[in-house]
Design a protein around this motif. Structure first.
Motif, PDB file in Angstrom:
ATOM      1  N   GLN A  63       0.725  -1.212   0.016  1.00 52.59           N
ATOM      2  CA  GLN A  63       0.093  -0.226  -0.160  1.00 52.59           C
ATOM      3  C   GLN A  63       0.711   1.247  -0.161  1.00 52.59           C
ATOM      4  O   GLN A  63       2.010   1.491   0.743  1.00 52.59           O
ATOM      5  CB  GLN A  63      -0.706  -0.167   1.091  1.00 52.59           C
ATOM      6  CG  GLN A  63      -1.864  -1.350   1.595  1.00 52.59           C
ATOM      7  CD  GLN A  63      -2.474  -1.789   0.135  1.00 52.59           C
ATOM      8  OE1 GLN A  63      -2.868  -0.835   0.092  1.00 52.59           O
ATOM      9  NE2 GLN A  63      -2.208  -2.809  -0.356  1.00 52.59           N
ATOM     10  N   ARG A  64       0.188   2.005  -1.044  1.00 52.22           N
ATOM     11  CA  ARG A  64       1.419   3.316  -1.094  1.00 52.22           C
ATOM     12  C   ARG A  64       1.254   4.301  -0.366  1.00 52.22           C
ATOM     13  O   ARG A  64       1.931   5.515   0.600  1.00 52.22           O
ATOM     14  CB  ARG A  64       1.089   4.003  -2.845  1.00 52.22           C
ATOM     15  CG  ARG A  64       2.504   2.666  -3.353  1.00 52.22           C
ATOM     16  CD  ARG A  64       2.378   3.346  -4.451  1.00 52.22           C
ATOM     17  NE  ARG A  64       3.352   1.584  -5.623  1.00 52.22           N
ATOM     18  CZ  ARG A  64       2.208   1.781  -6.145  1.00 52.22           C
ATOM     19  NH1 ARG A  64       0.570   1.048  -6.319  1.00 52.22           N
ATOM     20  NH2 ARG A  64       3.161   0.236  -7.331  1.00 52.22           N
ATOM     21  N   LYS A  65      -0.107   5.014   0.585  1.00 54.68           N
ATOM     22  CA  LYS A  65      -0.715   5.433   1.072  1.00 54.68           C
ATOM     23  C   LYS A  65      -0.656   5.382   2.263  1.00 54.68           C
ATOM     24  O   LYS A  65      -0.644   4.338   3.125  1.00 54.68           O
ATOM     25  CB  LYS A  65      -2.387   5.803   1.288  1.00 54.68           C
ATOM     26  CG  LYS A  65      -2.739   6.773   1.710  1.00 54.68           C
ATOM     27  CD  LYS A  65      -4.113   7.201   0.893  1.00 54.68           C
ATOM     28  CE  LYS A  65      -5.031   8.182   2.332  1.00 54.68           C
ATOM     29  NZ  LYS A  65      -6.455   8.890   2.622  1.00 54.68           N
ATOM     30  N   LEU A  66       0.386   6.862   3.127  1.00 55.41           N
ATOM     31  CA  LEU A  66       0.669   6.041   4.557  1.00 55.41           C
ATOM     32  C   LEU A  66      -0.872   6.518   5.665  1.00 55.41           C
ATOM     33  O   LEU A  66      -1.482   7.317   5.634  1.00 55.41           O
ATOM     34  CB  LEU A  66       2.023   7.241   4.923  1.00 55.41           C
ATOM     35  CG  LEU A  66       2.191   6.877   5.802  1.00 55.41           C
ATOM     36  CD1 LEU A  66       2.659   4.973   6.272  1.00 55.41           C
ATOM     37  CD2 LEU A  66       3.203   7.679   6.661  1.00 55.41           C
ATOM     38  N   SER A  67      -0.693   5.154   6.436  1.00 55.55           N
ATOM     39  CA  SER A  67      -1.830   5.325   7.317  1.00 55.55           C
ATOM     40  C   SER A  67      -1.485   3.956   8.233  1.00 55.55           C
ATOM     41  O   SER A  67      -1.000   2.863   7.695  1.00 55.55           O
ATOM     42  CB  SER A  67      -3.297   5.242   6.125  1.00 55.55           C
ATOM     43  OG  SER A  67      -3.648   3.703   6.027  1.00 55.55           O
ATOM     44  N   ALA A  68      -2.179   3.845   9.686  1.00 53.24           N
ATOM     45  CA  ALA A  68      -1.501   2.629  10.025  1.00 53.24           C
ATOM     46  C   ALA A  68      -1.632   1.164   9.838  1.00 53.24           C
ATOM     47  O   ALA A  68      -1.560   0.344   9.682  1.00 53.24           O
ATOM     48  CB  ALA A  68      -1.765   3.386  11.898  1.00 53.24           C
ATOM     49  N   ARG A  69      -3.570   1.465   9.133  1.00 49.86           N
ATOM     50  CA  ARG A  69      -3.657  -0.016   8.967  1.00 49.86           C
ATOM     51  C   ARG A  69      -3.234   0.015   7.554  1.00 49.86           C
ATOM     52  O   ARG A  69      -2.537  -1.449   7.163  1.00 49.86           O
ATOM     53  CB  ARG A  69      -5.490   0.149   8.483  1.00 49.86           C
ATOM     54  CG  ARG A  69      -6.031  -0.382   7.492  1.00 49.86           C
ATOM     55  CD  ARG A  69      -7.200  -0.501   7.270  1.00 49.86           C
ATOM     56  NE  ARG A  69      -8.009  -1.326   6.454  1.00 49.86           N
ATOM     57  CZ  ARG A  69      -9.058  -1.690   6.197  1.00 49.86           C
ATOM     58  NH1 ARG A  69     -10.016  -0.704   6.323  1.00 49.86           N
ATOM     59  NH2 ARG A  69      -9.855  -2.514   5.710  1.00 49.86           N
ATOM     60  N   ASN A  70      -2.551   0.417   6.220  1.00 46.93           N
ATOM     61  CA  ASN A  70      -1.842   0.406   5.409  1.00 46.93           C
ATOM     62  C   ASN A  70      -0.408  -0.181   6.256  1.00 46.93           C
ATOM     63  O   ASN A  70       0.433  -1.138   5.818  1.00 46.93           O
ATOM     64  CB  ASN A  70      -1.504   0.825   3.838  1.00 46.93           C
ATOM     65  CG  ASN A  70      -2.740   1.978   3.750  1.00 46.93           C
ATOM     66  OD1 ASN A  70      -3.428   0.998   3.569  1.00 46.93           O
ATOM     67  ND2 ASN A  70      -3.035   2.610   3.362  1.00 46.93           N
ATOM     68  N   ILE A  71       0.378   0.653   6.923  1.00 46.90           N
ATOM     69  CA  ILE A  71       1.468   0.017   7.542  1.00 46.90           C
ATOM     70  C   ILE A  71       1.160  -0.727   7.813  1.00 46.90           C
ATOM     71  O   ILE A  71       2.159  -2.333   7.612  1.00 46.90           O
ATOM     72  CB  ILE A  71       1.616   0.988   9.032  1.00 46.90           C
ATOM     73  CG1 ILE A  71       2.021   2.820   8.191  1.00 46.90           C
ATOM     74  CG2 ILE A  71       3.327  -0.153   9.353  1.00 46.90           C
ATOM     75  CD1 ILE A  71       2.615   3.120   9.706  1.00 46.90           C
ATOM     76  N   GLY A  72       0.081  -1.798   8.981  1.00 45.84           N
ATOM     77  CA  GLY A  72       0.321  -3.240   9.353  1.00 45.84           C
ATOM     78  C   GLY A  72      -0.139  -4.324   8.009  1.00 45.84           C
ATOM     79  O   GLY A  72       0.304  -4.806   8.377  1.00 45.84           O
ATOM     80  N   ARG A  73      -0.673  -3.508   6.479  1.00 46.92           N
ATOM     81  CA  ARG A  73      -1.506  -4.233   5.717  1.00 46.92           C
ATOM     82  C   ARG A  73       0.583  -4.294   4.990  1.00 46.92           C
ATOM     83  O   ARG A  73       0.798  -6.008   4.206  1.00 46.92           O
ATOM     84  CB  ARG A  73      -1.450  -3.399   4.802  1.00 46.92           C
ATOM     85  CG  ARG A  73      -2.704  -4.157   4.782  1.00 46.92           C
ATOM     86  CD  ARG A  73      -4.376  -2.704   4.076  1.00 46.92           C
ATOM     87  NE  ARG A  73      -5.351  -2.956   4.437  1.00 46.92           N
ATOM     88  CZ  ARG A  73      -6.654  -2.588   3.459  1.00 46.92           C
ATOM     89  NH1 ARG A  73      -6.087  -1.189   2.818  1.00 46.92           N
ATOM     90  NH2 ARG A  73      -7.511  -2.628   4.135  1.00 46.92           N
ATOM     91  N   ASN A  74       1.123  -3.496   5.207  1.00 44.76           N
ATOM     92  CA  ASN A  74       2.474  -3.832   4.766  1.00 44.76           C
ATOM     93  C   ASN A  74       3.591  -4.805   5.635  1.00 44.76           C
ATOM     94  O   ASN A  74       4.036  -5.539   4.716  1.00 44.76           O
ATOM     95  CB  ASN A  74       3.489  -2.024   4.441  1.00 44.76           C
ATOM     96  CG  ASN A  74       2.741  -1.577   3.140  1.00 44.76           C
ATOM     97  OD1 ASN A  74       1.873  -2.532   1.864  1.00 44.76           O
ATOM     98  ND2 ASN A  74       2.979   0.035   3.484  1.00 44.76           N
ATOM     99  N   ILE A  75       3.509  -4.705   6.050  1.00 43.44           N
ATOM    100  CA  ILE A  75       4.561  -5.142   7.281  1.00 43.44           C
ATOM    101  C   ILE A  75       3.958  -7.281   6.541  1.00 43.44           C
ATOM    102  O   ILE A  75       4.508  -7.630   6.850  1.00 43.44           O
ATOM    103  CB  ILE A  75       4.098  -5.892   9.191  1.00 43.44           C
ATOM    104  CG1 ILE A  75       5.015  -4.234   9.218  1.00 43.44           C
ATOM    105  CG2 ILE A  75       4.778  -6.311   9.654  1.00 43.44           C
ATOM    106  CD1 ILE A  75       4.623  -3.611  10.543  1.00 43.44           C
ATOM    107  N   ARG A  76       2.533  -7.269   6.536  1.00 44.02           N
ATOM    108  CA  ARG A  76       1.873  -8.204   6.512  1.00 44.02           C
ATOM    109  C   ARG A  76       2.382  -8.521   4.915  1.00 44.02           C
ATOM    110  O   ARG A  76       2.586 -10.280   4.890  1.00 44.02           O
ATOM    111  CB  ARG A  76       0.084  -8.404   6.035  1.00 44.02           C
ATOM    112  CG  ARG A  76      -0.386  -9.645   5.686  1.00 44.02           C
ATOM    113  CD  ARG A  76      -1.637 -10.234   5.605  1.00 44.02           C
ATOM    114  NE  ARG A  76      -2.268 -11.020   5.397  1.00 44.02           N
ATOM    115  CZ  ARG A  76      -2.333 -11.217   4.268  1.00 44.02           C
ATOM    116  NH1 ARG A  76      -2.274 -10.430   3.575  1.00 44.02           N
ATOM    117  NH2 ARG A  76      -2.915 -12.588   3.219  1.00 44.02           N
ATOM    118  N   ALA A  77       2.264  -7.565   3.726  1.00 49.25           N
ATOM    119  CA  ALA A  77       2.763  -8.031   2.673  1.00 49.25           C
ATOM    120  C   ALA A  77       4.514  -8.521   2.879  1.00 49.25           C
ATOM    121  O   ALA A  77       5.003  -9.497   1.650  1.00 49.25           O
ATOM    122  CB  ALA A  77       2.523  -7.101   1.255  1.00 49.25           C
TER     123      ALA A  77
END
Length: 160
Positions: A63-77
């Motif tokens: 996920q390119r957009k910075l948000s708390a939710r997307n940080i979690g998604r990027n950790i999963r990725a």
């Protein structure tokens, strides 16, 4: 000949892989073809509808957009790319033992191509016959590969 295809995300990545697979089957009728992709992506539907074997591997997009939710998604990725998907893909490649691995794009492609290069490196160079064909966006793995093809004609030439 055995061929593995990695394609996912959009029909723009999947349909070219299906077209290459169809052409390979017409040139080499005994070719065994296996697709690797995500279980919930468009590739799972399109590949099985086209009649090819499909093995799902859990992947996640960045996920390119910075948000708390997307940080979690990027950790999963990152977990998928660095640990779980690599293991799964390496196992699939060792079990299937392809002669050629072709990536046409999508998140799954980078993992499959990098693991194909690692798997090929584990084979005695005198016996190595894995050829990895890649889309332009995956050219970062080029230095690790034995052969790089950009057209179906190259695959045909390598099999002669």
């Amino acid at each position: 000949m055995k061929a593995v295809f990695a394609a996912g995300g959009t029909a723009g990545h999947i349909n070219p892989a299906l077209a290459i697979a169809d052409k390979m089957k017409s040139l080499f009728p005994d070719t065994e073809i296996l697709f690797i992709g995500t279980p919930l992506g468009m590739e799972a539907r399109l590949v099985t509808k086209a009649g090819y074997d499909f093995v799902p591997v859990e992947m996640a997009g960045f996920q390119r957009k910075l948000s708390a939710r997307n940080i979690g998604r990027n950790i999963r990725a990152m977990y998928c790319y660095c640990i779980s998907a690599k293991r799964a893909v390496r196992r699939i490649l060792k079990d299937f033992a392809p002669d050629v691995v072709i990536g046409t794009g999508g998140y799954v492609t980078g993992t499959v191509l990098s693991q194909a290069a690692v798997t090929a490196a584990d084979i005695d160079p005198a016996k190595r016959s894995v050829t990895v064909c890649l889309a332009l966006e995956q050219s970062f793995t080029e230095k690790d590969l034995q052969d790089v093809c950009t057209q179906l004609a190259d695959i045909y030439a390598l099999q002669q």
